[in-house]
Design an enzyme around this catalytic site. Structure first.
Site, short mmCIF file in Angstrom:
data_model
loop_
_atom_site.label_atom_id
_atom_site.label_comp_id
_atom_site.label_asym_id
_atom_site.label_seq_id
_atom_site.Cartn_x
_atom_site.Cartn_y
_atom_site.Cartn_z
N ASP A 37 0.86 -1.18 0.00
CA ASP A 37 0.00 0.00 0.00
C ASP A 37 0.90 1.23 0.00
O ASP A 37 2.05 1.16 0.45
CB ASP A 37 -0.91 0.02 1.23
CG ASP A 37 -2.19 0.82 1.00
OD1 ASP A 37 -2.09 2.01 0.63
OD2 ASP A 37 -3.29 0.27 1.16
N ASP A 61 3.99 2.34 -4.17
CA ASP A 61 3.20 3.26 -4.97
C ASP A 61 3.00 2.56 -6.31
O ASP A 61 3.95 2.38 -7.08
CB ASP A 61 3.97 4.58 -5.17
CG ASP A 61 3.26 5.55 -6.10
OD1 ASP A 61 2.22 5.18 -6.70
OD2 ASP A 61 3.74 6.70 -6.24
N VAL A 62 1.77 2.14 -6.60
CA VAL A 62 1.53 1.31 -7.78
C VAL A 62 1.79 2.04 -9.09
O VAL A 62 1.84 1.40 -10.16
CB VAL A 62 0.09 0.74 -7.78
CG1 VAL A 62 -0.12 -0.20 -6.61
CG2 VAL A 62 -0.95 1.85 -7.80
N ASN A 88 -5.70 -4.46 -6.43
CA ASN A 88 -6.84 -3.84 -5.78
C ASN A 88 -6.71 -2.33 -5.59
O ASN A 88 -7.72 -1.62 -5.54
CB ASN A 88 -7.06 -4.50 -4.40
CG ASN A 88 -7.99 -3.69 -3.52
OD1 ASN A 88 -9.19 -3.66 -3.71
ND2 ASN A 88 -7.41 -3.01 -2.53
N TYR A 153 -13.42 7.88 -13.31
CA TYR A 153 -13.45 6.61 -12.59
C TYR A 153 -14.01 5.50 -13.47
O TYR A 153 -13.44 4.41 -13.57
CB TYR A 153 -14.28 6.76 -11.32
CG TYR A 153 -14.27 5.54 -10.43
CD1 TYR A 153 -13.13 5.16 -9.74
CD2 TYR A 153 -15.42 4.76 -10.28
CE1 TYR A 153 -13.11 4.04 -8.93
CE2 TYR A 153 -15.42 3.63 -9.47
CZ TYR A 153 -14.27 3.28 -8.79
OH TYR A 153 -14.25 2.16 -7.99
N LYS A 157 -11.99 2.10 -14.75
CA LYS A 157 -12.45 0.75 -14.40
C LYS A 157 -12.88 -0.04 -15.63
O LYS A 157 -12.77 -1.27 -15.66
CB LYS A 157 -13.58 0.84 -13.37
CG LYS A 157 -13.12 1.32 -12.00
CD LYS A 157 -12.04 0.42 -11.42
CE LYS A 157 -11.66 0.78 -9.99
NZ LYS A 157 -10.64 -0.12 -9.43
N ILE A 188 -19.96 -1.11 -1.79
CA ILE A 188 -19.25 -1.83 -0.73
C ILE A 188 -18.75 -0.82 0.30
O ILE A 188 -18.20 0.23 -0.06
CB ILE A 188 -18.06 -2.63 -1.29
CG1 ILE A 188 -18.51 -3.51 -2.48
CG2 ILE A 188 -17.42 -3.47 -0.19
CD1 ILE A 188 -19.52 -4.56 -2.14
N THR A 190 -16.32 0.74 2.05
CA THR A 190 -14.88 0.89 2.05
C THR A 190 -14.52 2.37 2.20
O THR A 190 -15.38 3.24 2.00
CB THR A 190 -14.25 0.36 0.74
OG1 THR A 190 -14.63 1.23 -0.34
CG2 THR A 190 -14.69 -1.06 0.44
#
Length: 255
Positions: A37, A61-62, A88, A153, A157, A188, A190
């Site tokens: 993360d 850091d992705v 994720n 967004y 996705k 969800i 989150t």
């Protein structure tokens, strides 16, 4: 118990929400889990270890290819293999199209699209050494249909959805034993929903939204997604690849 026993899993965005729940379930079912993360995830990893699981945390850091390479190198050195990759990590940037800054658009794509691409790119060579593996990309129902104020967004996705299918077919053509599927959560509970809703000073009321928009009349929980992640990570889904698994309480049925 033990549905992924002996496997090594890497989960991004694992300090909270769906990522943490997925890491916990995979560890409980026997996997050695590397949590990553951009925020601190030491507590999440420690909690898994305290419960008898095997886990460690690496900051990632992705959007950084060099950091991805370092993480995969660390896994190869310490665990010796990689069987499961759960992409994720993600963010949600809201706003009307004509008001959305190009910088924010690019930030959305960097995390949600580039991050998934880099994860797959850097993980594949190590996974192929084991001649099998499961890649699970967390998309969204926003990747299946449009939504106002969420153009960036939805676009990100949707890209994850089709990238997943391309990876699946490429791996199948190479006969490398690696499968790739996407998961599409609905409402969800989150931390991503803590963001302010456009045009309002209050975060979204998920319970109220679910009562109006979800046929099952309830919001989902991270464990609802984590259980699907476990299924896709395990040999139980051994004949599934390129699929999109929707977990939304019926929101998109018929669309």
């Amino acid at each position: 118990m033990g549905r992924v026993s002996g496997k090594v899993a890497l989960v991004t965005g694992a300090s909270s929400g769906i990522g943490r729940a997925s890491a916990e379930v995979l560890a409980r079912e026997g996997a050695s889990v590397v949590l990553t993360d951009v925020r601190d995830g030491e507590e999440a990893a420690a909690a898994i270890c305290k419960s008898g699981g095997k886990a460690r945390f690496i900051r990632l850091d992705v959007t950084s290819e060099s950091e991805w390479r370092d993480v995969i190198a660390s896994i190869e050195k310490q665990e010796g293999r990689l069987d499961i990759l759960v992409n994720n990590a993600g963010i949600a940037v809201a706003g009307l199209i004509h008001e959305l800054a190009l910088e924010d658009w690019r930030r959305q794509m960097a995390t949600n699209v580039d991050g998934v691409f880099l994860g797959v790119k850097t993980a594949l060579p190590l996974m192929r050494k084991g001649k099998s593996g499961s890649i699970i990309n967390i998309s969204s129902i926003a990747g299946l249909r449009g939504a106002p104020n969420l153009s960036a967004y939805c676009t990100s996705k949707g890209a994850v959805r089709l990238f997943t299918k391309s990876v699946a077919l490429e791996c199948a053509a190479m006969q490398d034993g690696i499968r790739c599927n996407s998961v599409h959560p609905g409402l969800i509970e989150t931390p991503i929903w803590s963001q302010v809703v456009p045009g309002s000073n209050e975060p979204m009321d998920l319970d109220a939204a679910a009562a109006l928009r979800v046929p099952m009349r309830r919001k989902g929980w991270p464990d609802d997604i984590a259980k699907v992640v476990l299924f896709l990570a395990s040999d139980d889904s051994g004949y599934m690849t390129g699929e999109e698994v929707v977990v939304d309480g019926g929101m998109t049925v018929g669309t």
